[in-house]
Design a protein around this motif. Structure first.
Motif, PDB file in Angstrom:
ATOM      1  N   LEU A   1       0.826  -1.207   0.000  1.00 22.63           N
ATOM      2  CA  LEU A   1       0.000   0.000   0.000  1.00 22.63           C
ATOM      3  C   LEU A   1       0.860   1.257   0.000  1.00 22.63           C
ATOM      4  CD1 LEU A   1      -2.884  -0.911   2.487  1.00 22.63           C
ATOM      5  CD2 LEU A   1      -3.041  -0.593   0.019  1.00 22.63           C
ATOM      6  N   GLU A   2       1.966   1.223   0.724  1.00 27.22           N
ATOM      7  CA  GLU A   2       2.856   2.379   0.761  1.00 27.22           C
ATOM      8  C   GLU A   2       3.435   2.663  -0.616  1.00 27.22           C
ATOM      9  OE1 GLU A   2       3.772   4.432   3.472  1.00 27.22           O
ATOM     10  OE2 GLU A   2       1.983   3.500   4.297  1.00 27.22           O
ATOM     11  N   GLU A   3       3.818   1.612  -1.330  1.00 26.09           N
ATOM     12  CA  GLU A   3       4.376   1.788  -2.674  1.00 26.09           C
ATOM     13  C   GLU A   3       3.316   2.280  -3.656  1.00 26.09           C
ATOM     14  OE1 GLU A   3       7.917  -1.596  -2.617  1.00 26.09           O
ATOM     15  OE2 GLU A   3       5.841  -2.186  -3.075  1.00 26.09           O
ATOM     16  N   LEU A   4       2.104   1.781  -3.518  1.00 26.26           N
ATOM     17  CA  LEU A   4       1.013   2.252  -4.365  1.00 26.26           C
ATOM     18  C   LEU A   4       0.714   3.721  -4.090  1.00 26.26           C
ATOM     19  CD1 LEU A   4      -1.381  -0.828  -4.149  1.00 26.26           C
ATOM     20  CD2 LEU A   4      -0.278   0.031  -6.227  1.00 26.26           C
TER      21      LEU A   4
ATOM     22  N   ASP B   1       2.889   5.953  -2.989  1.00 27.65           N
ATOM     23  CA  ASP B   1       3.979   6.709  -3.614  1.00 27.65           C
ATOM     24  C   ASP B   1       3.754   6.861  -5.114  1.00 27.65           C
ATOM     25  OD1 ASP B   1       5.439   7.143  -1.301  1.00 27.65           O
ATOM     26  OD2 ASP B   1       6.610   5.304  -1.513  1.00 27.65           O
ATOM     27  N   GLN B   2       3.365   5.764  -5.755  1.00 30.31           N
ATOM     28  CA  GLN B   2       3.155   5.777  -7.198  1.00 30.31           C
ATOM     29  C   GLN B   2       2.012   6.714  -7.575  1.00 30.31           C
ATOM     30  OE1 GLN B   2       1.242   2.393  -9.460  1.00 30.31           O
ATOM     31  NE2 GLN B   2       3.360   2.107 -10.160  1.00 30.31           N
ATOM     32  N   ALA B   3       0.920   6.644  -6.822  1.00 28.12           N
ATOM     33  CA  ALA B   3      -0.243   7.483  -7.122  1.00 28.12           C
ATOM     34  C   ALA B   3       0.094   8.965  -6.978  1.00 28.12           C
ATOM     35  CB  ALA B   3      -1.407   7.108  -6.206  1.00 28.12           C
ATOM     36  N   ILE B   4       0.761   9.324  -5.876  1.00 25.64           N
ATOM     37  CA  ILE B   4       1.102  10.727  -5.662  1.00 25.64           C
ATOM     38  C   ILE B   4       2.101  11.205  -6.709  1.00 25.64           C
ATOM     39  CG2 ILE B   4       2.173  12.363  -4.084  1.00 25.64           C
ATOM     40  CD1 ILE B   4       0.915  10.981  -1.791  1.00 25.64           C
ATOM     41  N   GLY B   5       3.040  10.332  -7.097  1.00 22.26           N
ATOM     42  CA  GLY B   5       3.982  10.695  -8.158  1.00 22.26           C
ATOM     43  C   GLY B   5       3.266  10.978  -9.464  1.00 22.26           C
ATOM     44  N   ASN B   6       2.280  10.142  -9.798  1.00 22.70           N
ATOM     45  CA  ASN B   6       1.486  10.366 -11.016  1.00 22.70           C
ATOM     46  C   ASN B   6       0.715  11.682 -10.928  1.00 22.70           C
ATOM     47  OD1 ASN B   6       2.339   7.964 -12.163  1.00 22.70           O
ATOM     48  ND2 ASN B   6       0.590   6.799 -11.401  1.00 22.70           N
ATOM     49  N   MET B   7       0.149  11.955  -9.745  1.00 21.47           N
ATOM     50  CA  MET B   7      -0.586  13.211  -9.558  1.00 21.47           C
ATOM     51  C   MET B   7       0.336  14.413  -9.757  1.00 21.47           C
ATOM     52  SD  MET B   7      -2.840  12.392  -6.165  1.00 21.47           S
ATOM     53  CE  MET B   7      -3.785  10.876  -6.009  1.00 21.47           C
ATOM     54  N   GLU B   8       1.518  14.349  -9.172  1.00 17.04           N
ATOM     55  CA  GLU B   8       2.445  15.479  -9.263  1.00 17.04           C
ATOM     56  C   GLU B   8       2.862  15.736 -10.716  1.00 17.04           C
ATOM     57  OE1 GLU B   8       6.432  17.161  -7.044  1.00 17.04           O
ATOM     58  OE2 GLU B   8       6.102  14.997  -7.096  1.00 17.04           O
TER      59      GLU B   8
ATOM     60  N   LEU C   1       2.231  13.446   8.963  1.00 23.58           N
ATOM     61  CA  LEU C   1       1.590  13.607  10.263  1.00 23.58           C
ATOM     62  C   LEU C   1       1.154  12.262  10.829  1.00 23.58           C
ATOM     63  CD1 LEU C   1      -0.522  16.778   9.430  1.00 23.58           C
ATOM     64  CD2 LEU C   1       1.328  16.653  11.121  1.00 23.58           C
ATOM     65  N   LEU C   2       0.587  11.412   9.992  1.00 21.37           N
ATOM     66  CA  LEU C   2       0.171  10.083  10.437  1.00 21.37           C
ATOM     67  C   LEU C   2       1.365   9.271  10.930  1.00 21.37           C
ATOM     68  CD1 LEU C   2      -2.026   7.829  10.622  1.00 21.37           C
ATOM     69  CD2 LEU C   2      -1.341   7.172   8.299  1.00 21.37           C
ATOM     70  N   ALA C   3       2.458   9.307  10.184  1.00 25.42           N
ATOM     71  CA  ALA C   3       3.647   8.522  10.544  1.00 25.42           C
ATOM     72  C   ALA C   3       4.174   8.887  11.922  1.00 25.42           C
ATOM     73  CB  ALA C   3       4.732   8.720   9.491  1.00 25.42           C
ATOM     74  N   HIS C   4       4.001  10.141  12.324  1.00 27.34           N
ATOM     75  CA  HIS C   4       4.507  10.593  13.618  1.00 27.34           C
ATOM     76  C   HIS C   4       3.412  10.662  14.679  1.00 27.34           C
ATOM     77  CE1 HIS C   4       8.594  11.502  12.228  1.00 27.34           C
ATOM     78  NE2 HIS C   4       8.021  11.889  11.108  1.00 27.34           N
ATOM     79  N   GLY C   5       2.228  10.159  14.344  1.00 21.32           N
ATOM     80  CA  GLY C   5       1.174  10.046  15.338  1.00 21.32           C
ATOM     81  C   GLY C   5       0.326  11.280  15.548  1.00 21.32           C
ATOM     82  N   PHE C   6       0.468  12.287  14.712  1.00 24.85           N
ATOM     83  CA  PHE C   6      -0.327  13.504  14.880  1.00 24.85           C
ATOM     84  C   PHE C   6      -1.640  13.351  14.114  1.00 24.85           C
ATOM     85  CE2 PHE C   6       4.003  14.873  15.772  1.00 24.85           C
ATOM     86  CZ  PHE C   6       3.827  15.568  16.965  1.00 24.85           C
ATOM     87  N   ILE C   7      -2.494  12.497  14.664  1.00 23.62           N
ATOM     88  CA  ILE C   7      -3.685  12.084  13.932  1.00 23.62           C
ATOM     89  C   ILE C   7      -4.756  13.176  13.883  1.00 23.62           C
ATOM     90  CG2 ILE C   7      -3.335   9.618  14.208  1.00 23.62           C
ATOM     91  CD1 ILE C   7      -5.073   9.638  16.654  1.00 23.62           C
TER      92      ILE C   7
END
Length: 216
Positions: free
Chosen positions: A12-15, A17-24, A77-83
């Motif tokens: 899911l993390e790789e997907l 990354d891929q999706a956001i790269g395509n968006m950018e 933010l999610l990775a560091h717990g700032f939900i």
């Protein structure tokens, strides 16, 4: 040379990354098709880049750039717990996506007075003279979010049940509002543990973390 991995082989993390790269890349391509922004000055003070043509395509590209940036910010933010802060970012993303759809549908089916008012407010500067912000502040107009929800629910491309669509959009909007404006039930998500206290350095171990991860 390595082969491209098939979607079912990717995490899911790789997907993500891929999706956001395509968006950018899409944002860059669309932005390159437009006349480039120019540096604007008031007197001798440069205030930043602005599009000289304050049109719908330029507004859409700006909103798209915000979506991509905010998706990355929400992930950090999610990775560091700032939900809670992540959820506030989701509200920004949600509104930007609605604005993109609203403006795009106006280009397809014809712009309305609501679209014209939206664009006028969108391009309005904060100050007549940035060197004198207190004295020259301009009151910003606002198109109520409910009117955008109503347009999206009733436009020619919408589903057959505009009432449910509009109610759903408003429910999501109001749920995120609590994170933006600091409603007590949302702020109290920071409280807990043993001994119970407010957690202000991230909540990576909170049982709520997975809910916010799924939301993202």
């Amino acid at each position: 040379m390595t082969r491209d991995r098939e979607p079912d082989e990717m995490t899911l993390e790789e997907l993500y990354d891929q999706a956001i790269g395509n968006m950018e890349r899409t944002v860059h391509r669309l932005a390159q098709r437009l006349p480039q922004p120019e540096m604007v000055t008031v007197g001798k003070t440069a205030i930043g880049f602005r599009y000289s043509d304050k049109g719908t395509p330029q507004a859409i590209v700006q909103k798209m750039a915000r979506v991509v940036s905010s998706l990355r910010a929400a992930r950090l933010l999610l990775a560091h717990g700032f939900i809670g802060e992540q959820a506030a970012m989701h509200r920004m993303i949600d509104e930007a996506e609605q604005d993109i759809n609203f403006l795009s549908l106006g280009m397809v089916y014809g712009e309305t007075e609501l679209h014209r008012t939206f664009l006028e407010n969108f391009y309005q500067e904060e100050f007549e003279d940035p060197t004198r912000p207190v004295q020259t502040r301009i009151k910003r107009g606002n198109v109520p979010r409910a009117r955008i929800h109503a347009y999206l629910a009733q436009n020619p491309a919408a589903d057959a049940d505009p009432s449910t669509a509009s109610t759903t959009m408003q429910t999501i909007h109001k749920t995120y509002s609590g994170y933006i404006h600091g409603a007590s039930p949302h702020l109290m998500e920071m409280y807990g543990g043993g001994p119970a206290r407010f957690h202000m350095a991230g909540m990576r171990r909170s049982p709520l973390w997975q809910d916010h991860a799924d939301d993202l």
